[in-house]
Write a protein that holds these residues in place. Structure first.
Motif, PDB file in Angstrom:
ATOM      1  N   GLN A 174       0.953  -1.130   0.122  1.00 38.06           N
ATOM      2  CA  GLN A 174      -0.086  -0.202  -0.090  1.00 38.06           C
ATOM      3  C   GLN A 174       0.842   1.153  -0.086  1.00 38.06           C
ATOM      4  O   GLN A 174       0.231   2.365  -0.361  1.00 38.06           O
ATOM      5  N   ASN A 175       1.994   1.264   0.408  1.00 42.92           N
ATOM      6  CA  ASN A 175       2.964   2.290   0.399  1.00 42.92           C
ATOM      7  C   ASN A 175       4.066   2.259  -0.568  1.00 42.92           C
ATOM      8  O   ASN A 175       5.230   3.017  -0.712  1.00 42.92           O
ATOM      9  N   SER A 176       3.986   1.471  -1.587  1.00 43.51           N
ATOM     10  CA  SER A 176       5.028   1.179  -2.637  1.00 43.51           C
ATOM     11  C   SER A 176       4.953   2.286  -3.608  1.00 43.51           C
ATOM     12  O   SER A 176       3.947   3.077  -4.033  1.00 43.51           O
ATOM     13  N   PHE A 177       6.377   2.406  -3.966  1.00 45.25           N
ATOM     14  CA  PHE A 177       6.297   3.475  -5.027  1.00 45.25           C
ATOM     15  C   PHE A 177       5.825   2.697  -6.475  1.00 45.25           C
ATOM     16  O   PHE A 177       6.424   1.484  -6.816  1.00 45.25           O
ATOM     17  N   LEU A 178       4.916   3.109  -7.038  1.00 41.39           N
ATOM     18  CA  LEU A 178       4.173   2.346  -8.314  1.00 41.39           C
ATOM     19  C   LEU A 178       5.250   2.213  -9.486  1.00 41.39           C
ATOM     20  O   LEU A 178       5.760   3.167  -9.760  1.00 41.39           O
ATOM     21  N   PRO A 179       4.976   0.865  -9.973  1.00 40.28           N
ATOM     22  CA  PRO A 179       5.875   0.605 -11.139  1.00 40.28           C
ATOM     23  C   PRO A 179       5.650   1.140 -12.539  1.00 40.28           C
ATOM     24  O   PRO A 179       6.308   1.186 -13.378  1.00 40.28           O
ATOM     25  N   ASN A 180       4.214   1.763 -12.741  1.00 36.97           N
ATOM     26  CA  ASN A 180       4.024   2.148 -14.044  1.00 36.97           C
ATOM     27  C   ASN A 180       4.432   3.378 -14.251  1.00 36.97           C
ATOM     28  O   ASN A 180       4.796   4.319 -13.549  1.00 36.97           O
ATOM     29  N   ALA A 181       4.379   4.042 -15.700  1.00 37.38           N
ATOM     30  CA  ALA A 181       5.080   5.369 -15.787  1.00 37.38           C
ATOM     31  C   ALA A 181       4.078   6.497 -15.357  1.00 37.38           C
ATOM     32  O   ALA A 181       2.792   5.995 -15.187  1.00 37.38           O
ATOM     33  N   GLU A 182       4.621   7.519 -14.863  1.00 37.95           N
ATOM     34  CA  GLU A 182       3.604   8.451 -14.223  1.00 37.95           C
ATOM     35  C   GLU A 182       4.194   9.891 -14.274  1.00 37.95           C
ATOM     36  O   GLU A 182       5.645   9.849 -14.493  1.00 37.95           O
ATOM     37  N   ARG A 183       3.389  10.879 -14.369  1.00 37.27           N
ATOM     38  CA  ARG A 183       3.994  12.369 -14.105  1.00 37.27           C
ATOM     39  C   ARG A 183       3.090  12.941 -12.996  1.00 37.27           C
ATOM     40  O   ARG A 183       2.060  12.506 -12.640  1.00 37.27           O
ATOM     41  N   ALA A 184       3.890  14.062 -12.414  1.00 35.43           N
ATOM     42  CA  ALA A 184       3.456  14.507 -11.369  1.00 35.43           C
ATOM     43  C   ALA A 184       3.883  16.110 -11.254  1.00 35.43           C
ATOM     44  O   ALA A 184       4.907  16.421 -11.679  1.00 35.43           O
ATOM     45  N   PHE A 185       3.053  17.083 -10.882  1.00 38.44           N
ATOM     46  CA  PHE A 185       3.372  18.254 -10.591  1.00 38.44           C
ATOM     47  C   PHE A 185       3.178  18.863  -9.250  1.00 38.44           C
ATOM     48  O   PHE A 185       2.273  18.498  -8.657  1.00 38.44           O
ATOM     49  N   SER A 186       4.089  19.836  -8.944  1.00 43.18           N
ATOM     50  CA  SER A 186       3.937  20.403  -7.478  1.00 43.18           C
ATOM     51  C   SER A 186       4.093  21.749  -7.531  1.00 43.18           C
ATOM     52  O   SER A 186       5.065  22.394  -8.674  1.00 43.18           O
ATOM     53  N   VAL A 187       3.604  22.755  -6.878  1.00 42.52           N
ATOM     54  CA  VAL A 187       3.893  24.194  -6.870  1.00 42.52           C
ATOM     55  C   VAL A 187       3.743  24.729  -5.480  1.00 42.52           C
ATOM     56  O   VAL A 187       3.020  24.261  -4.774  1.00 42.52           O
ATOM     57  N   THR A 188       4.752  25.686  -5.296  1.00 39.06           N
ATOM     58  CA  THR A 188       4.686  26.430  -3.694  1.00 39.06           C
ATOM     59  C   THR A 188       4.881  27.974  -4.257  1.00 39.06           C
ATOM     60  O   THR A 188       5.660  28.127  -5.362  1.00 39.06           O
ATOM     61  N   THR A 189       4.323  28.651  -3.561  1.00 36.97           N
ATOM     62  CA  THR A 189       4.430  30.284  -3.687  1.00 36.97           C
ATOM     63  C   THR A 189       4.487  30.718  -2.208  1.00 36.97           C
ATOM     64  O   THR A 189       3.795  30.428  -1.447  1.00 36.97           O
TER      65      THR A 189
END
Length: 445
Positions: free
Chosen positions: A56-71
């Protein structure tokens, strides 16, 4: 040990009354207000990788994109003689890859406290800083900067910081690798991975930090609140039963005419963090089969650790750093990283291209490990707040390399290309390696 920390804080406080020195002398050329602003956006991608199983806490093996923003807005104001107040409203949104799970040294230091796609506005910092003069004959000027108004201060002084802030704003600093908005992005490169420093989900806490400065040396001591549960959003104000206390000794020096800084850090935490072995024993005898180390119910969990941190200029363009960290690893990680021992080193070279003095390239390596009790807990099927594959039959160290290239596009705009290689994510020899690509845009003025 806890009494030692408190006595040391009292000792530094007592220094403020030495010499009958007036802080009024330090106010020459001070600025009344200051304002700074930062925006950081990161897009990160990982291709598929080898993974025979997941939890349940694994880094998933499929291709993935993610975005983060801080201001973040950084506002400062002089108050009275030697005093100033700082206020930092912050906005954060996005999410880390795999919901910010599955790698102990997580690859994006801007997302490990976010955990939701929704954009949220909150108060990151609001604290008072008081400068107390201990030498009226020698002064320096602290230039205007983030959470620092321009002010004239004694070379020998005591600085008192009280309010809400990030403990990492003061401890474990490093001029080469510390800020994921402009330095290395990996979680265990921006700080000592084994330093379980007190913080809520977003990395902030309330506390008191005292800093004693004398030429060539600095000593810091602080006490701060712990979260009510592991990596939780709220802080436990029952300070007598749960808190974190830290001491750091800093030495500035020169080596072959090049400046360097060496820091020694000691910390001691008290919280509701349960011991890994206790949780395992309760699971095996049927007393409590939840294997829950996140929602501790009893005060008294202890964790202590040590860290060494060094940054060294090698030439006018080349700088290096290393960190070593260790904690006892008996109780569950409560606030920062599921890392019990860590070693890192790296180089950063500035001035790539003609008239491009700020463009730089960085290369660093970090190796993270956990205690035997922590390993047994994960192999029994337990989960922390960041890692857990449901089993850990073949433990090995989590090793990470990071390479980035940062360019200055305009006066206040920087862009970065970043690559990270993670072998054995979450200490699991059966999974990985993982490659991660990222682009980062950073605006600061």
């Amino acid at each position: 040990m806890k009494s030692f920390f408190r006595l040391f804080i009292l000792f530094l406080t007592g220094l403020s009354f030495v010499g009958n020195v007036s802080a009024q002398d330090a106010l020459l050329s001070d600025s009344a207000w200051n304002f700074h602003f930062q925006f950081t956006g990161i897009i990160q991608y990982n291709p598929p990788f080898h993974s025979p199983y997941i939890g349940q806490n694994s880094f998933l093996p499929n291709a993935e994109r993610a975005f983060s923003v801080t201001t973040t807005a950084f506002l400062g104001r002089k108050l009275w003689s030697g005093a100033s107040v700082y206020f930092n409203p912050e906005m954060a949104g996005g999410q880390g890859l795999s919901s910010t799970l599955g790698i102990a040294g997580f690859p994006n230091g801007e997302t490990f406290r976010i955990g939701s796609d929704q954009t949220v506005v909150y108060v990151a910092r609001i604290f008072i800083k008081q400068q107390i003069v201990l030498d009226r004959n020698h002064f320096d000027t602290l230039e205007d900067g983030t959470n620092q108004v321009r002010e004239r201060v004694s070379r020998k002084r005591l600085t008192i910081n009280f309010g809400k802030f990030g403990v990492a704003d003061f401890f474990d600093q490093n001029s080469v690798s510390h800020d994921p908005r402009s330095d290395f992005m990996n979680w265990s490169l921006m700080n000592n991975g084994a330093y379980d420093y007190p913080a809520n989900t977003r990395g902030y806490t309330y506390g008191l930090i005292l800093e004693y400065y004398t030429p060539g040396w600095a000593i810091r001591a602080g006490t701060a609140l712990e979260p009510t549960y592991a990596n939780g959003p709220t802080l436990d104000f029952n300070w007598n039963k749960t808190n974190s206390e830290t001491i750091e000794i800093q030495k500035d020096y020169t080596l072959h005419k090049q400046p360097g800084t060496l820091r020694l850090l000691l910390y001691y935490n008290t919280s509701k963090a349960p011991a890994y072995q206790t949780v395992i024993d309760e699971y095996k005898n049927g007393t409590d089969t939840s294997l829950d180390v996140i929602h501790g119910t009893a005060y008294g969990g202890k964790k202590y650790g040590i860290g060494v941190n060094c940054n060294q200029a090698i030439s006018s363009r080349l700088n290096g750093f290393f960190r070593l960290g260790w904690n006892d690893g008996k109780t569950a990680t409560w606030a920062f990283a599921e890392i019990d021992n860590s070693g890192s080193l790296g180089l950063r070279y500035y001035g790539i291209g003609k008239n491009r003095s700020t463009d730089n390239i960085g290369l660093a390596f970090v190796s993270n490990g956990i205690s035997s009790g922590h390993r047994d807990f994960l192999n029994t099927g337990g989960y922390g707040f960041m890692i857990g594959d449901g089993t850990l039959p073949h433990y090995t160290r989590e090793n990470i390399a990071e390479l980035f290239y940062e360019v200055k596009l305009f006066e206040n705009l920087f862009a970065t290309l970043d690559y990270q290689f993670v072998s054995h994510p979450a200490y699991n020899h059966d999974r990985g390696p993982v490659s991660l690509l990222a682009t980062r845009v950073h605006i600061y003025f």
